[in-house]
Design a protein around this motif. Structure first.
Motif, PDB file in Angstrom:
ATOM      1  N   VAL A 129      31.902  24.669  32.400  1.00 53.74           N
ATOM      2  CA  VAL A 129      30.602  25.157  32.870  1.00 53.74           C
ATOM      3  C   VAL A 129      30.350  24.696  34.304  1.00 53.74           C
ATOM      4  O   VAL A 129      29.881  25.475  35.145  1.00 53.74           O
ATOM      5  N   ARG A 130      30.681  23.441  34.594  1.00 51.81           N
ATOM      6  CA  ARG A 130      30.501  22.913  35.941  1.00 51.81           C
ATOM      7  C   ARG A 130      31.350  23.717  36.942  1.00 51.81           C
ATOM      8  O   ARG A 130      30.899  24.054  38.025  1.00 51.81           O
ATOM      9  N   SER A 131      32.573  24.046  36.546  1.00 48.38           N
ATOM     10  CA  SER A 131      33.451  24.845  37.411  1.00 48.38           C
ATOM     11  C   SER A 131      32.859  26.232  37.655  1.00 48.38           C
ATOM     12  O   SER A 131      32.857  26.724  38.791  1.00 48.38           O
ATOM     13  N   LEU A 132      32.330  26.855  36.591  1.00 49.63           N
ATOM     14  CA  LEU A 132      31.705  28.178  36.748  1.00 49.63           C
ATOM     15  C   LEU A 132      30.464  28.101  37.638  1.00 49.63           C
ATOM     16  O   LEU A 132      30.226  29.002  38.457  1.00 49.63           O
ATOM     17  N   GLU A 133      29.681  27.039  37.484  1.00 45.48           N
ATOM     18  CA  GLU A 133      28.497  26.880  38.333  1.00 45.48           C
ATOM     19  C   GLU A 133      28.898  26.725  39.797  1.00 45.48           C
ATOM     20  O   GLU A 133      28.266  27.302  40.692  1.00 45.48           O
ATOM     21  N   ASN A 134      29.955  25.944  40.043  1.00 51.73           N
ATOM     22  CA  ASN A 134      30.424  25.772  41.428  1.00 51.73           C
ATOM     23  C   ASN A 134      30.924  27.092  42.006  1.00 51.73           C
ATOM     24  O   ASN A 134      30.646  27.413  43.166  1.00 51.73           O
ATOM     25  N   ASN A 135      31.672  27.865  41.197  1.00 51.31           N
ATOM     26  CA  ASN A 135      32.153  29.170  41.662  1.00 51.31           C
ATOM     27  C   ASN A 135      30.987  30.116  41.939  1.00 51.31           C
ATOM     28  O   ASN A 135      31.011  30.864  42.925  1.00 51.31           O
ATOM     29  N   ALA A 136      29.978  30.081  41.075  1.00 52.77           N
ATOM     30  CA  ALA A 136      28.806  30.944  41.282  1.00 52.77           C
ATOM     31  C   ALA A 136      28.066  30.544  42.552  1.00 52.77           C
ATOM     32  O   ALA A 136      27.626  31.411  43.324  1.00 52.77           O
ATOM     33  N   ALA A 137      27.942  29.242  42.804  1.00 49.72           N
ATOM     34  CA  ALA A 137      27.260  28.784  44.019  1.00 49.72           C
ATOM     35  C   ALA A 137      28.044  29.205  45.258  1.00 49.72           C
ATOM     36  O   ALA A 137      27.458  29.640  46.260  1.00 49.72           O
TER      37      ALA A 137
END
Length: 116
Positions: A71-79
């Motif tokens: 989830v943290r990786s997806l949040e970073n990619n989204a940001a």
């Protein structure tokens, strides 16, 4: 309570203290052994169940850590994606502004050339 075989009381108070008939004593002893045996089985079962629950909980915590990482990786990619879109929007706004300035300049040239 009397012994059905002898007619004597199963528990009596004598000079030696309180005494019990052998069948009653053996019944009590067998009951105590059965209760201890049953209790030991229950405790062993509960111990095994506790170990199973602890193992399952440990597995779930490890899975939770993996999910949090994803989830943290997806949040970073989204940001990062949002930052790119913001930069692209800013570039498009600059292009629009330059196009407006160019259109205004062309109108001035066309209007000025038509008056001469």
């Amino acid at each position: 309570m009397t012994n059905p075989d002898t007619g004597k009381p199963m528990i009596e108070n004598s000079d030696r203290g309180i005494t019990m008939a052998k069948p009653l004593a053996w019944t009590i002893l067998a009951s105590i052994v059965a209760v201890v045996w049953y209790g030991g089985g229950v405790i062993a079962g509960l111990s095994g169940s506790t170990q199973t629950v602890t193992s399952t909980l440990s597995t779930m915590q490890a899975a939770n850590v993996q999910i949090e990482g994803r989830v943290r990786s997806l949040e970073n990619n989204a940001a990062a994606g949002l930052a790119r879109y913001d930069a692209l929007k800013q570039s498009l706004d600059e292009v629009k502004e330059q196009q407006r300035e160019t259109n205004d300049l062309l109108r001035q040239i066309l209007q000025g050339g038509g008056k001469k």
